[in-house]
Design a protein around this motif. Structure first.
Motif, PDB file in Angstrom:
ATOM      1  N   ASP A   1       0.824  -1.218   0.000  1.00 43.03           N
ATOM      2  CA  ASP A   1       0.000   0.000   0.000  1.00 43.03           C
ATOM      3  C   ASP A   1       0.854   1.262   0.000  1.00 43.03           C
ATOM      4  O   ASP A   1       0.563   2.234   0.703  1.00 43.03           O
ATOM      5  CB  ASP A   1      -0.941   0.005   1.210  1.00 43.03           C
ATOM      6  N   GLY A   2       1.929   1.249  -0.772  1.00 33.60           N
ATOM      7  CA  GLY A   2       2.769   2.435  -0.893  1.00 33.60           C
ATOM      8  C   GLY A   2       3.732   2.659   0.254  1.00 33.60           C
ATOM      9  O   GLY A   2       4.465   3.649   0.271  1.00 33.60           O
TER      10      GLY A   2
ATOM     11  N   TYR B   1       2.153  -0.563  19.043  1.00 29.58           N
ATOM     12  CA  TYR B   1       1.052  -0.945  18.148  1.00 29.58           C
ATOM     13  C   TYR B   1       1.558  -1.084  16.714  1.00 29.58           C
ATOM     14  O   TYR B   1       1.179  -2.017  15.998  1.00 29.58           O
ATOM     15  CB  TYR B   1      -0.089   0.081  18.189  1.00 29.58           C
ATOM     16  N   TYR B   2       2.421  -0.169  16.272  1.00 28.44           N
ATOM     17  CA  TYR B   2       2.928  -0.236  14.900  1.00 28.44           C
ATOM     18  C   TYR B   2       3.654  -1.556  14.650  1.00 28.44           C
ATOM     19  O   TYR B   2       3.485  -2.187  13.602  1.00 28.44           O
ATOM     20  CB  TYR B   2       3.859   0.946  14.592  1.00 28.44           C
ATOM     21  N   TYR B   3       4.472  -1.987  15.622  1.00 27.02           N
ATOM     22  CA  TYR B   3       5.160  -3.273  15.486  1.00 27.02           C
ATOM     23  C   TYR B   3       4.149  -4.404  15.293  1.00 27.02           C
ATOM     24  O   TYR B   3       4.299  -5.259  14.420  1.00 27.02           O
ATOM     25  CB  TYR B   3       5.968  -3.576  16.750  1.00 27.02           C
ATOM     26  N   ALA B   4       3.130  -4.406  16.151  1.00 25.79           N
ATOM     27  CA  ALA B   4       2.142  -5.484  16.117  1.00 25.79           C
ATOM     28  C   ALA B   4       1.359  -5.465  14.804  1.00 25.79           C
ATOM     29  O   ALA B   4       1.081  -6.518  14.219  1.00 25.79           O
ATOM     30  CB  ALA B   4       1.195  -5.362  17.309  1.00 25.79           C
ATOM     31  N   GLU B   5       1.025  -4.272  14.316  1.00 27.95           N
ATOM     32  CA  GLU B   5       0.263  -4.167  13.066  1.00 27.95           C
ATOM     33  C   GLU B   5       1.052  -4.754  11.895  1.00 27.95           C
ATOM     34  O   GLU B   5       0.494  -5.478  11.061  1.00 27.95           O
ATOM     35  CB  GLU B   5      -0.075  -2.701  12.764  1.00 27.95           C
ATOM     36  N   SER B   6       2.355  -4.459  11.837  1.00 29.59           N
ATOM     37  CA  SER B   6       3.189  -5.010  10.763  1.00 29.59           C
ATOM     38  C   SER B   6       3.144  -6.527  10.757  1.00 29.59           C
ATOM     39  O   SER B   6       3.174  -7.166   9.697  1.00 29.59           O
ATOM     40  CB  SER B   6       4.640  -4.545  10.934  1.00 29.59           C
ATOM     41  N   ASN B   7       3.077  -7.117  11.942  1.00 26.54           N
ATOM     42  CA  ASN B   7       3.092  -8.575  12.038  1.00 26.54           C
ATOM     43  C   ASN B   7       1.723  -9.192  11.785  1.00 26.54           C
ATOM     44  O   ASN B   7       1.640 -10.315  11.292  1.00 26.54           O
ATOM     45  CB  ASN B   7       3.660  -8.992  13.391  1.00 26.54           C
ATOM     46  N   ILE B   8       0.661  -8.469  12.098  1.00 26.65           N
ATOM     47  CA  ILE B   8      -0.685  -8.920  11.712  1.00 26.65           C
ATOM     48  C   ILE B   8      -0.767  -8.978  10.189  1.00 26.65           C
ATOM     49  O   ILE B   8      -1.272  -9.948   9.602  1.00 26.65           O
ATOM     50  CB  ILE B   8      -1.769  -7.977  12.274  1.00 26.65           C
TER      51      ILE B   8
ATOM     52  N   LYS C   1      -1.682 -12.169   7.706  1.00 26.03           N
ATOM     53  CA  LYS C   1      -2.747 -12.074   6.700  1.00 26.03           C
ATOM     54  C   LYS C   1      -3.102 -10.613   6.474  1.00 26.03           C
ATOM     55  O   LYS C   1      -3.435  -9.897   7.414  1.00 26.03           O
ATOM     56  CB  LYS C   1      -3.997 -12.843   7.146  1.00 26.03           C
ATOM     57  N   ASN C   2      -3.015 -10.198   5.214  1.00 23.88           N
ATOM     58  CA  ASN C   2      -3.334  -8.810   4.873  1.00 23.88           C
ATOM     59  C   ASN C   2      -4.850  -8.686   4.666  1.00 23.88           C
ATOM     60  O   ASN C   2      -5.356  -8.759   3.562  1.00 23.88           O
ATOM     61  CB  ASN C   2      -2.583  -8.382   3.608  1.00 23.88           C
TER      62      ASN C   2
ATOM     63  N   LEU D   1      -9.534  -8.522   9.650  1.00 32.94           N
ATOM     64  CA  LEU D   1      -8.665  -9.012  10.715  1.00 32.94           C
ATOM     65  C   LEU D   1      -7.982  -7.844  11.419  1.00 32.94           C
ATOM     66  O   LEU D   1      -7.889  -7.818  12.656  1.00 32.94           O
ATOM     67  CB  LEU D   1      -7.611  -9.959  10.140  1.00 32.94           C
ATOM     68  N   LEU D   2      -7.528  -6.866  10.627  1.00 34.73           N
ATOM     69  CA  LEU D   2      -6.859  -5.703  11.210  1.00 34.73           C
ATOM     70  C   LEU D   2      -7.805  -4.915  12.107  1.00 34.73           C
ATOM     71  O   LEU D   2      -7.416  -4.459  13.187  1.00 34.73           O
ATOM     72  CB  LEU D   2      -6.314  -4.801  10.091  1.00 34.73           C
TER      73      LEU D   2
END
Length: 476
Positions: free
Chosen positions: A134-135, A379-386, A390-391, A395-396
């Motif tokens: 996503d850029g 949170y940013y770390y966790a979001e990258s791993n979510i 699965k993108n 889920l996000l």
């Protein structure tokens, strides 16, 4: 005692035992061995090329093809520092000194210097194997486990551990420490509804930021962290200057306690060595696999540049901010006692003795500023791993809701239980990542050689994957 309380005590006892075994017999050996190995193989890159890291830090961000500003080295540094520079630098140091004695500070310093090499390797690898989604650039240990080791299952395991550790363990802990900072002001604080109200406020404020995306997170952290860190360090310097005659004694006590072999023989798991390394890892996160998630987001010309920048984050965290806290505590004359005067109350009592009651209010404000920046950095770390697992927007969305709930509950959590959960998940994360970067270290070494060769030729280093024999990367 209620049945639920008995169960909680039992669970906490099991977690404490697992915690002690993991750090006493596994992590100490891994962290020190790998850190020393990387230091030798890179010829002390964390100190030798520190000037290059500072220069890279000052480079401006570029624009993406979509016309948006990319994440700069400085912003990536601030996202990782926001996570590092949290209540671990204040409450964590107080807990270390109260439980392990002043000698724990020495082992935290040593882990920062040795760990700088591990931070360089893991962040350089994250840059090499980052992807564009996503850029935006994303990456981290899960990505280099999948791409370089060819083990997606290991990447998923690491992602799950990181999500539990950061989104739930660490963020619950940050919320708890913010909550405990208010105990000074409100009698019988834990028996009131204030922790619940604070939990609601923190959850709402975090929601506003995390729904704004990585650029808002980068902006928030790049404003809050430098200002608060500088003020906090200045308070520490002021305290040291006004107590300058006591400093030789303080350093002597730190060194004497660090090598108190009699105390170690009496109980190594609770010694200054183990507690110093444990709290040092919680504070600077070198080798743990968290900072690479931020490192991968930076748009740089060579992966090594961001690796060097992340070394600076480790040094800022431990050698500057943690040392400021340690000095404020040790010159105060206030005695920390594990389980009695511990964590934030210990810091508040110490700084009050140093500069007066206004210092208590400053510490409270610092806790809230540092901890909130950590909430969004974590949170940013966790979001990258979510997104690695699965993108999926659904889920996000669900994940974000669970993060908010964790922060709400953390403001009302039990001190020892939440520390144990954070320590254990951090430990498992670190084990998986340390083994991975040890296996992949040669790739980071080749990138470093490529960087230094170009520097010798008078070039501004740029990178292509084929230059060091790697493929399937964004580096063409």
């Amino acid at each position: 005692m209620l049945e639920s309380e008995v169960e909680e005590v039992g669970i906490n006892a099991v977690l404490s035992k697992l915690n002690d075994v993991m750090y006493t017999y596994v992590l100490i050996i891994l962290l020190v061995a790998v850190g020393v190995y990387f230091t030798i193989r890179t010829r002390g890159v964390q100190l030798r090329l520190l000037k290059d890291g500072i220069r890279s830090l000052l480079e401006k961000s570029t624009e993406t093809k979509e016309g948006e500003k990319s994440v700069s080295s400085f912003q990536a540094l601030m996202i990782s520092t926001a996570s590092r520079v949290g209540t671990g630098n204040i409450a964590g140091i107080a807990t270390a000194i109260a439980a392990g004695g002043p000698g724990a500070v020495f082992w935290m310093w040593l882990m920062a210097v040795i760990g700088g090499a591990s931070a360089f390797v893991e962040s350089t690898l994250a840059q090499i194997y980052k992807v564009r989604q996503d850029g935006q650039f994303r990456g981290g240990p899960s990505y280099y486990m999948e791409k370089a080791l060819g083990k997606r299952w290991l990447g998923i395991l690491f992602s799950i551990l990181l999500i539990i550790c950061f989104a739930y363990g660490f963020n619950g802990l940050q919320a708890f420490n913010m909550s405990s900072a208010l105990e000074y002001y409100i009698p019988n604080y834990s028996e009131t509804r204030i922790p619940m109200i604070l939990g609601i406020v923190l959850a709402a404020a975090t929601a506003l930021v995390i729904w704004g995306g990585v650029h808002r997170i980068g902006f928030i952290t790049s404003v809050i962290v430098p200002i608060m860190a500088m003020i906090y360090i200045l308070i520490g310097i002021f305290t040291m200057i006004t107590h300058i005659t006591e400093l030789p004694h303080v350093f002597a006590v730190i060194m004497e306690n660090a090598f108190d072999f009699k105390a170690m023989a009496g109980g190594f798991a609770g010694s200054a060595v183990v507690i110093g390394i444990k709290r040092g890892l919680f504070s600077n996160e070198a080798g743990m696999g968290s900072a690479p998630n931020a490192s991968a987001s930076a748009d740089v010309e060579h992966p090594v540049k961001q690796g060097l920048v992340q070394v600076i984050s480790v040094f800022i965290d431990t050698l500057l901010i943690c040392s400021s806290t340690a000095m404020m505590l040790l010159v105060s004359g206030v005695q920390g006692v594990s389980g009695e005067l511990d964590g934030i109350p210990f810091v508040q009592a110490a700084i009050s003795a140093n500069v007066g009651t206004w210092g208590i209010h400053f510490i409270t404000f610092s806790i809230f500023a540092f901890a909130f920046s950590s909430l969004v950095g974590n949170y940013y770390y966790a979001e990258s791993n979510i997104l690695f697992i699965k993108n999926s927007k659904k889920l996000l969305f669900v994940f974000r809701l669970t993060c908010i709930v964790a922060i709400f509950l953390g403001a009302q959590a039990d001190f020892s239980l939440i520390w144990n959960i954070a320590d254990i998940t951090m430990g498992f994360m670190a084990i998986v990542n340390i083994v991975s970067i040890f296996l992949l270290g040669k790739i980071a070494f080749r990138a470093l050689e490529n960087y230094e060769e170009q520097k010798k030729q008078g070039k501004s280093p740029t990178f292509r994957g084929e230059d060091i024999g790697v493929s399937d990367t964004v580096w063409k």
